[in-house]
Write an enzyme that holds these catalytic residues in place. Structure first.
Site, PDB file in Angstrom:
ATOM      1  CD  GLU A   1      33.146  50.389  41.624  1.00 11.26           C
ATOM      2  OE1 GLU A   1      32.294  50.139  40.764  1.00 11.26           O
ATOM      3  OE2 GLU A   1      33.705  51.497  41.727  1.00 11.26           O
TER       4      GLU A   1
ATOM      5  NE  ARG B   1      23.447  46.563  36.584  1.00 11.76           N
ATOM      6  CZ  ARG B   1      24.458  47.238  37.110  1.00 11.76           C
ATOM      7  NH1 ARG B   1      25.111  48.115  36.395  1.00 11.76           N
ATOM      8  NH2 ARG B   1      24.806  47.029  38.370  1.00 11.76           N
TER       9      ARG B   1
HETATM   10  O1  PRP Z   1      33.743  44.068  37.825  1.00 14.01           O
HETATM   11  P1  PRP Z   1      32.993  43.940  39.126  1.00 14.01           P
HETATM   12  O2  PRP Z   1      33.624  44.705  40.234  1.00 14.01           O
HETATM   13  O3  PRP Z   1      32.736  42.513  39.473  1.00 14.01           O
HETATM   14  O4  PRP Z   1      31.582  44.655  38.917  1.00 14.01           O
HETATM   15  C1  PRP Z   1      30.808  44.528  37.748  1.00 14.01           C
HETATM   16  C2  PRP Z   1      29.495  43.883  38.022  1.00 14.01           C
HETATM   17  O5  PRP Z   1      28.733  44.678  38.941  1.00 14.01           O
HETATM   18  C3  PRP Z   1      27.436  44.907  38.396  1.00 14.01           C
HETATM   19  O6  PRP Z   1      26.544  43.893  38.725  1.00 14.01           O
HETATM   20  P2  PRP Z   1      25.867  43.717  40.143  1.00 14.01           P
HETATM   21  O7  PRP Z   1      26.555  42.631  40.896  1.00 14.01           O
HETATM   22  O8  PRP Z   1      25.717  45.052  40.794  1.00 14.01           O
HETATM   23  O9  PRP Z   1      24.442  43.105  39.772  1.00 14.01           O
HETATM   24  P3  PRP Z   1      23.252  43.543  38.805  1.00 14.01           P
HETATM   25  O10 PRP Z   1      23.730  43.410  37.381  1.00 14.01           O
HETATM   26  O11 PRP Z   1      22.212  42.545  39.135  1.00 14.01           O
HETATM   27  O12 PRP Z   1      22.861  44.968  39.134  1.00 14.01           O
HETATM   28  C4  PRP Z   1      27.676  44.896  36.905  1.00 14.01           C
HETATM   29  O13 PRP Z   1      26.467  44.668  36.197  1.00 14.01           O
HETATM   30  C5  PRP Z   1      28.671  43.787  36.738  1.00 14.01           C
HETATM   31  O14 PRP Z   1      28.058  42.518  36.656  1.00 14.01           O
HETATM   32  N1  ADE Z   2      30.493  52.016  39.073  1.00 17.62           N
HETATM   33  C1  ADE Z   2      29.558  51.149  38.656  1.00 17.62           C
HETATM   34  N2  ADE Z   2      28.503  51.588  37.924  1.00 17.62           N
HETATM   35  C2  ADE Z   2      27.559  50.716  37.502  1.00 17.62           C
HETATM   36  N3  ADE Z   2      27.605  49.398  37.730  1.00 17.62           N
HETATM   37  C3  ADE Z   2      28.654  48.931  38.445  1.00 17.62           C
HETATM   38  N4  ADE Z   2      28.996  47.672  38.824  1.00 17.62           N
HETATM   39  C4  ADE Z   2      30.139  47.746  39.529  1.00 17.62           C
HETATM   40  N5  ADE Z   2      30.582  49.007  39.605  1.00 17.62           N
HETATM   41  C5  ADE Z   2      29.661  49.765  38.934  1.00 17.62           C
END
Ligand code: PRP
Ligand code: ADE
Length: 180
Positions: free
Chosen positions: A104, A67
Site C-alpha cells: 500500500e 507483524r
Molecule cells: O497487503 P499489502 O499492501 O502488501 O500490505 C500489507 C502489509 O503491510 C504491512 O507490513 P509492512 O510492509 O508495513 O511491514 P511491517 O510489518 O514490518 O510493519 C502489513 O503488516 C502487511 O505485511
Molecule cells: N492501512 C494500513 N494500516 C496498517 N498496516 C498496513 N499495511 C498496509 N496498509 C496498512
C-alpha cells in the site's frame, strides 16, 4: 467469552492513525490488541478455532515479517506445529529464495530460507493485515517455489476496499476484522 464477543473486543482494540506512514494512508494500529492479554488471547483463539475446523491437516504456519511474527508463533504453538519465517530481504542466513512486490505504501522484497519447508508441506500463512495483497501474494509465490501446498491465508485485519483478496485467488483469505 463467545466468538462474537471476542470479535467485538478486537474491533474495540484497533486504533486508526490518518496519514501514517504516508499522506492518504489510514493506518490500522494493532498495538492495543497486543497490550491487552484478553484481546491478544481472543485473536489467537479465533485463528486457532478457524484452522482446527477447516484445516486440521496443516503442517506449519508461515508468518510475514514483521507483524505476522506477533501472531504466527502463538498460533503454531497452540496447534502443536512449527513456525516458518518469511522475512524482508537480507535478514536470513544461508541459501534463500526471494520475491519483489509492491504494497500500500511502497515496494519491498521478501525471502525464505531454501530449507524452510519441504515439498508437499501444507502451510497456513499469517499476517496482521491484508491491504493491496502484494505482500501476501509474494509469500504465496515464495512458498509455491518450494512446492508447498497453501491451505489458507489468515489476517487479523482485511482492508476490503483495496481488494487484496481478489489478487490472491484461488487462495482463500480468512480475516477476523474487516474495514472498508
Ligand atoms: O497487503 P499489502 O499492501 O502488501 O500490505 C500489507 C502489509 O503491510 C504491512 O507490513 P509492512 O510492509 O508495513 O511491514 P511491517 O510489518 O514490518 O510493519 C502489513 O503488516 C502487511 O505485511
Ligand atoms: N492501512 C494500513 N494500516 C496498517 N498496516 C498496513 N499495511 C498496509 N496498509 C496498512
Amino acid at each position: 467469552m463467545c466468538d462474537q464477543e471476542k470479535e467485538a473486543l478486537l474491533y474495540r482494540s484497533v486504533r486508526e492513525f490518518p496519514d501514517f506512514p504516508a499522506p492518504g494512508v489510514l493506518f490500522r494500529d494493532i498495538t492495543p490488541v497486543l497490550k491487552s492479554p484478553e484481546a491478544f488471547t481472543a485473536s489467537i483463539d479465533l485463528f486457532e478455532g478457524y484452522v482446527r475446523k477447516n484445516f486440521p491437516q496443516v503442517d506449519a504456519i508461515a508468518g510475514l515479517d514483521s507483524r505476522g511474527f506477533l501472531f504466527g508463533p502463538l498460533l503454531a504453538q497452540r496447534l502443536g506445529i512449527g513456525f516458518v519465517l518469511i522475512r524482508k530481504k537480507g535478514k536470513l542466513p544461508g541459501p534463500t529464495e526471494s520475491v519483489s512486490y509492491s504494497l500500500e505504501y511502497g515496494k519491498a522484497e521478501i525471502e525464505i530460507q531454501s530449507d524452510a519447508v519441504d515439498p508437499g508441506q501444507k502451510i497456513v500463512i499469517i499476517d496482521d493485515l491484508l491491504a493491496t495483497g502484494g505482500t501476501m501474494k509474494a509469500a504465496i509465490e515464495l512458498l509455491q517455489c518450494k512446492n508447498a501446498e497453501i491451505l489458507s491465508c489468515l489476517v487479523l485485519i482485511e482492508l476490503t476496499s483495496l481488494k487484496g483478496a481478489e489478487k490472491l485467488q484461488p487462495h482463500r483469505v480468512h480475516s477476523l476484522l474487516q474495514y472498508d
